[in-house]
Design an enzyme around this catalytic site. Structure first.
Site, PDB file in Angstrom:
ATOM      1  N   CYS A  25      -3.155 -21.692   4.779  1.00  0.00           N
ATOM      2  CA  CYS A  25      -3.981 -20.984   5.775  1.00  0.00           C
ATOM      3  C   CYS A  25      -5.209 -21.790   6.168  1.00  0.00           C
ATOM      4  O   CYS A  25      -5.978 -21.378   7.035  1.00  0.00           O
ATOM      5  CB  CYS A  25      -4.376 -19.619   5.253  1.00  0.00           C
ATOM      6  SG  CYS A  25      -2.926 -18.607   4.895  1.00  0.00           S
ATOM      7  N   CYS A  50      -5.701  -5.718   5.930  1.00  0.00           N
ATOM      8  CA  CYS A  50      -4.950  -6.967   6.130  1.00  0.00           C
ATOM      9  C   CYS A  50      -5.272  -7.590   7.482  1.00  0.00           C
ATOM     10  O   CYS A  50      -5.481  -6.868   8.466  1.00  0.00           O
ATOM     11  CB  CYS A  50      -3.444  -6.691   6.130  1.00  0.00           C
ATOM     12  SG  CYS A  50      -2.850  -5.760   4.705  1.00  0.00           S
ATOM     13  N   SER A  51      -5.232  -8.906   7.547  1.00  0.00           N
ATOM     14  CA  SER A  51      -5.249  -9.566   8.852  1.00  0.00           C
ATOM     15  C   SER A  51      -3.881  -9.351   9.498  1.00  0.00           C
ATOM     16  O   SER A  51      -2.881  -9.192   8.796  1.00  0.00           O
ATOM     17  CB  SER A  51      -5.536 -11.060   8.697  1.00  0.00           C
ATOM     18  OG  SER A  51      -4.613 -11.643   7.795  1.00  0.00           O
ATOM     19  N   LYS A 108      -9.499 -10.624  10.163  1.00  0.00           N
ATOM     20  CA  LYS A 108      -9.148  -9.199  10.139  1.00  0.00           C
ATOM     21  C   LYS A 108      -8.914  -8.652  11.537  1.00  0.00           C
ATOM     22  O   LYS A 108      -7.924  -7.971  11.784  1.00  0.00           O
ATOM     23  CB  LYS A 108     -10.281  -8.453   9.410  1.00  0.00           C
ATOM     24  CG  LYS A 108     -10.318  -6.957   9.435  1.00  0.00           C
ATOM     25  CD  LYS A 108      -9.149  -6.266   8.770  1.00  0.00           C
ATOM     26  CE  LYS A 108      -7.930  -6.189   9.635  1.00  0.00           C
ATOM     27  NZ  LYS A 108      -7.316  -4.891   9.764  1.00  0.00           N
ATOM     28  N   HIS A 126      -4.896 -13.902  12.687  1.00  0.00           N
ATOM     29  CA  HIS A 126      -4.763 -15.029  11.760  1.00  0.00           C
ATOM     30  C   HIS A 126      -3.463 -15.801  12.026  1.00  0.00           C
ATOM     31  O   HIS A 126      -2.536 -15.762  11.217  1.00  0.00           O
ATOM     32  CB  HIS A 126      -4.831 -14.485  10.328  1.00  0.00           C
ATOM     33  CG  HIS A 126      -4.769 -15.513   9.255  1.00  0.00           C
ATOM     34  ND1 HIS A 126      -5.140 -16.841   9.438  1.00  0.00           N
ATOM     35  CD2 HIS A 126      -4.378 -15.420   7.948  1.00  0.00           C
ATOM     36  CE1 HIS A 126      -4.972 -17.486   8.291  1.00  0.00           C
ATOM     37  NE2 HIS A 126      -4.503 -16.670   7.382  1.00  0.00           N
TER      38      HIS A 126
HETATM   39  N1  COA Z   1      -4.730  -4.195  10.932  1.00  0.00           N
HETATM   40  C1  COA Z   1      -4.850  -3.149  11.759  1.00  0.00           C
HETATM   41  N2  COA Z   1      -3.863  -2.735  12.600  1.00  0.00           N
HETATM   42  C2  COA Z   1      -2.722  -3.438  12.575  1.00  0.00           C
HETATM   43  C3  COA Z   1      -2.526  -4.532  11.720  1.00  0.00           C
HETATM   44  C4  COA Z   1      -3.593  -4.909  10.894  1.00  0.00           C
HETATM   45  N3  COA Z   1      -3.462  -5.947  10.073  1.00  0.00           N
HETATM   46  N4  COA Z   1      -1.292  -5.010  11.919  1.00  0.00           N
HETATM   47  C5  COA Z   1      -0.728  -4.268  12.857  1.00  0.00           C
HETATM   48  N5  COA Z   1      -1.589  -3.290  13.252  1.00  0.00           N
HETATM   49  C6  COA Z   1      -1.342  -2.237  14.230  1.00  0.00           C
HETATM   50  C7  COA Z   1      -0.623  -2.730  15.468  1.00  0.00           C
HETATM   51  O1  COA Z   1      -1.550  -3.132  16.452  1.00  0.00           O
HETATM   52  C8  COA Z   1       0.166  -1.523  15.855  1.00  0.00           C
HETATM   53  O2  COA Z   1      -0.692  -0.605  16.515  1.00  0.00           O
HETATM   54  P1  COA Z   1      -0.158   0.333  17.708  1.00  0.00           P
HETATM   55  O3  COA Z   1       0.892   1.210  17.080  1.00  0.00           O
HETATM   56  O4  COA Z   1      -1.382   1.094  18.131  1.00  0.00           O
HETATM   57  O5  COA Z   1       0.412  -0.590  18.731  1.00  0.00           O
HETATM   58  C9  COA Z   1       0.547  -0.884  14.541  1.00  0.00           C
HETATM   59  O6  COA Z   1      -0.434  -1.344  13.598  1.00  0.00           O
HETATM   60  C10 COA Z   1       1.914  -1.257  14.040  1.00  0.00           C
HETATM   61  O7  COA Z   1       2.086  -2.663  14.120  1.00  0.00           O
HETATM   62  P2  COA Z   1       3.173  -3.415  13.259  1.00  0.00           P
HETATM   63  O8  COA Z   1       3.156  -4.849  13.665  1.00  0.00           O
HETATM   64  O9  COA Z   1       4.460  -2.662  13.361  1.00  0.00           O
HETATM   65  O10 COA Z   1       2.591  -3.256  11.777  1.00  0.00           O
HETATM   66  P3  COA Z   1       3.309  -3.642  10.433  1.00  0.00           P
HETATM   67  O11 COA Z   1       3.154  -2.472   9.525  1.00  0.00           O
HETATM   68  O12 COA Z   1       4.675  -4.201  10.686  1.00  0.00           O
HETATM   69  O13 COA Z   1       2.409  -4.879   9.910  1.00  0.00           O
HETATM   70  C11 COA Z   1       0.969  -5.685   8.233  1.00  0.00           C
HETATM   71  C12 COA Z   1       1.162  -4.654   9.357  1.00  0.00           C
HETATM   72  C13 COA Z   1      -0.405  -5.445   7.641  1.00  0.00           C
HETATM   73  C14 COA Z   1       2.027  -5.526   7.159  1.00  0.00           C
HETATM   74  C15 COA Z   1       1.065  -7.117   8.826  1.00  0.00           C
HETATM   75  O14 COA Z   1       0.082  -7.255   9.823  1.00  0.00           O
HETATM   76  C16 COA Z   1       0.874  -8.203   7.776  1.00  0.00           C
HETATM   77  O15 COA Z   1       1.816  -8.564   7.092  1.00  0.00           O
HETATM   78  N6  COA Z   1      -0.344  -8.747   7.638  1.00  0.00           N
HETATM   79  C17 COA Z   1      -0.644  -9.765   6.633  1.00  0.00           C
HETATM   80  C18 COA Z   1      -0.389 -11.137   7.178  1.00  0.00           C
HETATM   81  C19 COA Z   1      -0.650 -12.175   6.141  1.00  0.00           C
HETATM   82  O16 COA Z   1      -0.297 -12.037   4.984  1.00  0.00           O
HETATM   83  N7  COA Z   1      -1.264 -13.288   6.533  1.00  0.00           N
HETATM   84  C20 COA Z   1      -1.572 -14.360   5.627  1.00  0.00           C
HETATM   85  C21 COA Z   1      -2.821 -14.056   4.927  1.00  0.00           C
HETATM   86  S1  COA Z   1      -3.227 -15.261   3.717  1.00  0.00           S
END
Ligand code: COA
Length: 389
Positions: A84, A212-213, A332, A336
């Site tokens: 990252c 989560c980001s 956030k 990311h």
């Molecule tokens: N924070 C806030 N809202 C989020 C979000 C987040 N991180 N991720 C997605 N959303 C919102 C979307 O905008 C969407 O909103 P809407 O319904 O109003 O359009 C809704 O949540 C659903 O989105 P979706 O993509 O289906 O969510 P998800 O549950 O599949 O994914 C996470 C959410 C947190 C699991 C995913 O963003 C993730 O895996 N994040 C971590 C990434 C990571 O590990 N990066 C490396 C770091 S070292």
């Protein structure tokens, strides 16, 4: 200061269904060159920060930067990967190239295209940034599972901090709502972030979605220059210091309640710059998960160990606080796209220092700092930046 950012470019972060890696690179890099007023022919070297790890089929991608301008043909172009922190790694390689004397202008681009891959693929790819040999408990949780483990260790030591994490999420979403480049521009507020719901489910206990980001696409770029480029630059931001420090990767060799690699890199960067925390006007730090930002408050010396909550509860880190942390909304809210993040953090800092941050602008900035990490503070990059002209 011998090395400077003299131009920058940034795509909006988010889900870019109509863009691919190539078009994201071209957009950010072209903007950076134009912003710097530098002709492509003047570029001596190119570095591209990119993680990939199976998320995108276009693995070999440094040569794609040549699509920006045909006068980049035959220049050295190299991809740099450090999880990252790949963006900062590329930037540091560019600075090293300047320092060697073999280059006077370097184009650095960071890019990632994450949203084409399915959720399971993204989760697995991101775990490429963990110690696969023994650190994984539940692979289906992706990197959230890794930071959930860190959060549980912290909570075991200092008590349940779920509400503190929600406050950090709310702050960064509030800031992100003012950032036109941000993936998530909703100001969710503390109550939403602090409540488990269908729209804010637990992803990996104790982390909720708002901890989560997001999974994002995007690119950012900078033109680096030695002192010979200062006179003709419209404005420039210099590196007072920059440090890279690598920590042991296996969790078994670490105290999970602190980010010692982050603390080390930060301390060195501050020492080399000859400044203290009170001299900083803001910091952009690596809040891939809210627990990371909380632990970074402690790593950078804002509070003693276990007392990071004071920084957010007492308002020190809000946009108008004594040290605004992540006025851009951070990973956030801004998003990311892994390989782009380190470059993006430096672009956001440059915008602040030159008064170009629009609604994100902090008051009268003098010095800013960036901390970007790969893994759980394994690849650590810290820099202290100052406007040079
Ligand atoms: N924070 C806030 N809202 C989020 C979000 C987040 N991180 N991720 C997605 N959303 C919102 C979307 O905008 C969407 O909103 P809407 O319904 O109003 O359009 C809704 O949540 C659903 O989105 P979706 O993509 O289906 O969510 P998800 O549950 O599949 O994914 C996470 C959410 C947190 C699991 C995913 O963003 C993730 O895996 N994040 C971590 C990434 C990571 O590990 N990066 C490396 C770091 S070292």
């Amino acid at each position: 200061m011998d090395h400077y950012m003299i131009g920058w470019g940034h795509t909006r972060f988010g889900k870019h269904t109509d863009s691919d890696i190539e078009s994201l690179i071209v957009q950010a890099a072209r903007e950076a060159l134009e912003d710097a007023g530098v002709d492509a022919a003047e570029i001596d070297a190119i570095y591209l920060g990119h993680f990939n790890s199976g998320m995108s089929p276009q693995d070999f991608c440094a040569p794609l930067v040549l699509q920006v301008d045909e006068r980049l043909r035959f220049k050295p172009a190299t991809r740099v990967e450090n999880a990252c922190a790949s963006g900062s790694a590329a930037l540091h390689q560019g600075l090293n190239h300047l320092a060697s004397g073999a280059a006077r202008r370097v184009l650095v681009v960071g890019v990632e295209k994450m949203t084409d891959a399915g959720a399971a693929q993204v989760a697995d790819s991101l775990l490429g940034a963990s110690y696969r040999r023994s650190d994984l408990v539940e692979t289906s949780l992706g990197f959230a599972g890794v930071f959930a483990r860190i959060a549980r260790a912290y909570f075991d030591a200092y008590g349940d901090h779920s509400d503190v994490l929600a406050r950090i999420a709310a702050k960064n979403h509030h800031n992100g709502a003012r950032n036109p480049y941000a993936h998530l521009q909703n100001d969710f507020g503390f109550d939403f972030c602090n409540t488990e719901s269908a729209r804010n489910p637990v992803v990996a206990a104790p982390l909720r979605r708002t901890d989560c980001s997001p999974v994002s696409d995007g690119a950012a770029a900078v033109v680096l220059s030695d002192a010979s480029g200062l006179a003709s630059a419209r404005r420039a931001v210099g590196f007072r210091s920059r440090v890279q420090a690598t920590e042991f990767m296996p969790m078994a060799r670490r105290d999970l309640t602190e980010l010692e690699g982050a603390a080390h890199a930060w301390r060195q960067a501050m020492q080399q710059a000859g400044v203290g925390l009170d001299d900083l006007s803001f910091a952009e730090v690596h809040d891939c998960f809210t627990i990371a930002e909380l632990m970074i408050y402690e790593a950078i010396g804002l509070t003693p160990k276990g007392q990071g909550r004071r920084a957010i509860e007492e308002g020190w880190v809000t946009a108008d606080g004594r040290l605004p942390v992540n006025p851009s909304g951070g990973l956030k809210a801004k998003g990311h796209p892994v390989g782009a993040t380190g470059v993006s953090m430096h672009v956001m800092a440059a915008k602040q220092l030159t008064g170009e941050a629009g609604d994100m602008q902090v008051a009268s900035p003098q010095l800013g700092a960036v901390f970007n990490m790969g893994g759980v503070a394994v690849a650590n990059y810290a820099s202290v930046l100052e406007r040079a002209r």
